[in-house]
Design an enzyme around this catalytic site. Structure first.
Site, PDB file in Angstrom:
ATOM      1  N   HIS A 140       4.000  42.423 -15.166  1.00 40.50           N
ATOM      2  CA  HIS A 140       5.056  41.490 -14.770  1.00 40.50           C
ATOM      3  C   HIS A 140       4.383  40.165 -14.379  1.00 40.50           C
ATOM      4  CE1 HIS A 140       8.699  39.873 -13.335  1.00 40.50           C
ATOM      5  NE2 HIS A 140       9.133  40.849 -12.557  1.00 40.50           N
TER       6      HIS A 140
ATOM      7  N   ARG B 103      12.874  40.934 -20.668  1.00 43.14           N
ATOM      8  CA  ARG B 103      12.573  42.098 -19.815  1.00 43.14           C
ATOM      9  C   ARG B 103      13.004  43.339 -20.580  1.00 43.14           C
ATOM     10  NH1 ARG B 103      13.795  43.061 -13.559  1.00 43.14           N
ATOM     11  NH2 ARG B 103      11.962  41.720 -13.516  1.00 43.14           N
TER      12      ARG B 103
ATOM     13  N   LYS C 257      24.984  48.295 -30.905  1.00 42.14           N
ATOM     14  CA  LYS C 257      25.276  48.805 -32.258  1.00 42.14           C
ATOM     15  C   LYS C 257      24.038  49.403 -32.901  1.00 42.14           C
ATOM     16  CE  LYS C 257      28.590  45.060 -32.954  1.00 42.14           C
ATOM     17  NZ  LYS C 257      28.777  43.779 -33.646  1.00 42.14           N
TER      18      LYS C 257
ATOM     19  N   ARG D 244      16.461  38.509  -9.238  1.00 37.81           N
ATOM     20  CA  ARG D 244      15.572  37.369  -8.998  1.00 37.81           C
ATOM     21  C   ARG D 244      14.968  36.798 -10.276  1.00 37.81           C
ATOM     22  NH1 ARG D 244      16.088  40.032  -4.585  1.00 37.81           N
ATOM     23  NH2 ARG D 244      16.034  41.751  -6.032  1.00 37.81           N
ATOM     24  N   THR D 245      14.377  37.657 -11.091  1.00 33.79           N
ATOM     25  CA  THR D 245      13.652  37.140 -12.256  1.00 33.79           C
ATOM     26  C   THR D 245      14.616  36.400 -13.171  1.00 33.79           C
ATOM     27  OG1 THR D 245      12.152  38.996 -12.052  1.00 33.79           O
ATOM     28  CG2 THR D 245      12.066  37.772 -14.109  1.00 33.79           C
TER      29      THR D 245
HETATM   30  C1  NCD Z   1      10.256  43.868  -9.613  1.00 37.34           C
HETATM   31  C2  NCD Z   1      10.340  44.382 -11.038  1.00 37.34           C
HETATM   32  O1  NCD Z   1      11.362  44.233 -11.711  1.00 37.34           O
HETATM   33  O2  NCD Z   1       9.329  44.927 -11.461  1.00 37.34           O
HETATM   34  N1  NCD Z   1      11.316  43.019  -9.265  1.00 37.34           N
HETATM   35  C3  NCD Z   1      11.204  41.689  -9.553  1.00 37.34           C
HETATM   36  O3  NCD Z   1      11.096  41.300 -10.678  1.00 37.34           O
HETATM   37  N2  NCD Z   1      11.157  40.844  -8.520  1.00 37.34           N
HETATM   38  C4  NCD Z   1      10.018  44.924  -8.616  1.00 37.34           C
HETATM   39  C5  NCD Z   1      10.892  46.141  -8.590  1.00 37.34           C
HETATM   40  O4  NCD Z   1      11.852  46.279  -9.341  1.00 37.34           O
HETATM   41  O5  NCD Z   1      10.609  46.997  -7.759  1.00 37.34           O
END
Ligand code: NCD
Length: 370
Positions: free
Chosen positions: A137, A109, A88, A58-59
């Site tokens: 997040h 991320r 590397k 999703r993100t």
């Molecule tokens: C979440 C995350 O990556 O922290 N997912 C997301 O970004 N929608 C929640 C999760 O992984 O449980």
């Protein structure tokens, strides 16, 4: 390293910005959702770089589609071990330095806590935190705020239940920090003893005098509190030391139709997704289940965020604002400063009952002198 006073409009933690700024962004996102055609050429000629060191559906995809719908382009990697020079042995500083030179905004991320701030220290464009280990997040929180605002009409006076892995769930941490900035929100924290909310997130709740309860059963939460929203979360398997520890916590909270019968009639069910077992699939048909709609809101709020970031509308503060101290060390093994040892050691001070307490500025864990 950049001048640490350089201001690139990063989004590391939502609390860098004011509630009024979040509200502006929510209004812009709602307008984009209603009138997408007006915005479709807003980012022509702009490039977003995605650096994803951890899996994401999703993100990552909502950021990409957000940029494409604004007329911009995207580059990036989703698996650094197969399609980037991280394989590397390249460090975060070098990768960020180079990628940020190709882009107008970088979305990061990472599996380590504080990584987004660490990247921002060395970036030549704004950095957006798309999740840093079990820490924060903020863009999921913007998604959650938009869902709540659009579906309930308000972000204040809510009774909010949060259930599952409150210790490692970065979405929970960011959401609690944000909702505690709005008036009269009450929090019902539903978890096992081992997965309770960490101290550094309980602190802001205490400081703001927010009402909150820690509870170990979903049924009790429904019986004792009139929840307006229940935020279910996955037990974060990848954050556990070993599989046995994970198994001892898995499947403790499962929301099914039986439990939904006991839940308040208007209680919205949110989940950042991915879901594992914590919500039975049968609940999807309940009109209170909003998690798929929530994922869709995520694209619009990210369009608003990209627009405001690229147009420098956010008025950010300096990247590092703590004290640079070589006599202190963060002991959190999951902190980015343990892996990327060149980073300036920066600490924030808070005055406690037994003297000053220092917190690592990157991961927010409290530290002791060396
Ligand atoms: C979440 C995350 O990556 O922290 N997912 C997301 O970004 N929608 C929640 C999760 O992984 O449980």
């Amino acid at each position: 390293m950049n001048e640490i006073y350089e201001n690139y409009n990063h989004l590391i933690d939502l609390n860098q910005y004011s509630v009024e700024q979040w509200d502006d962004m929510l209004r812009l996102a709602a307008d984009i959702k209603r009138n997408p055609r007006i915005y479709e050429n807003s980012c022509i000629g702009k490039i977003m770089g995605t650096m994803f060191y951890e899996p994401s559906t999703r993100t990552q995809m909502s950021f990409q589609s957000a940029m494409l719908r604004l007329g911009g382009g995207t580059i990036g990697f989703v698996n650094p071990q197969t399609n980037s020079s991280v394989a590397k042995g390249e460090n975060l500083k070098d990768t960020t330095k180079v990628v940020s030179g190709y882009c107008d905004v970088v979305v990061l991320r990472h599996n380590l806590e504080g990584a987004a701030l660490a990247a921002a220290v060395n970036a030549d464009c704004p950095v957006i935190n798309a999740g840093d280990g079990g820490h924060l997040h903020p863009t999921q929180t913007l998604t959650d705020l938009m869902t709540l605002k659009e579906e309930t009409g308000s972000l204040s006076g809510l009774t909010v239940g949060l259930c599952g892995d409150l210790k490692n769930g970065r979405t929970v941490h960011s959401l609690i920090k944000a909702l505690s900035c709005y008036k009269n929100n009450k929090f019902v924290l539903i978890s096992t003893e081992s997965l309770r909310l960490p101290d550094y997130i309980q602190e802001p709740l205490k400081a703001k005098g927010a009402e909150y309860y820690e509870i170990s059963s979903l049924e009790d939460a429904f019986e004792e509190h009139a929840l307006d929203m229940l935020y279910m979360t996955r037990i974060q398997r990848e954050r556990f030391e070993n599989v046995w520890e994970y198994r001892s916590q898995a499947d403790k909270f499962i929301l099914d139709t039986e439990k939904m019968k006991k839940a308040p009639e208007k209680m919205l069910v949110l989940h950042p997704l991915p879901r594992v077992n914590e919500i039975a699939i049968e609940v999807d048909d309940d009109p209170r289940a909003l998690y798929f709609k929530q994922a869709n809101y995520g694209m619009y709020i990210r369009m608003a965020l990209i627009l405001q970031t690229i147009n420098y509308e956010l008025n950010n503060s300096p990247v590092l604002i703590g004290e640079l101290r070589d006599d202190l060390e963060c002991r959190n093994m999951k902190c980015i400063t343990r892996a990327e040892t060149y980073l300036p050691k920066s600490f924030k001070k808070s005055v406690g009952e037994s003297g000053d307490i220092y917190f690592c500025e990157y991961c927010e864990e409290s530290v002791v002198g060396i």
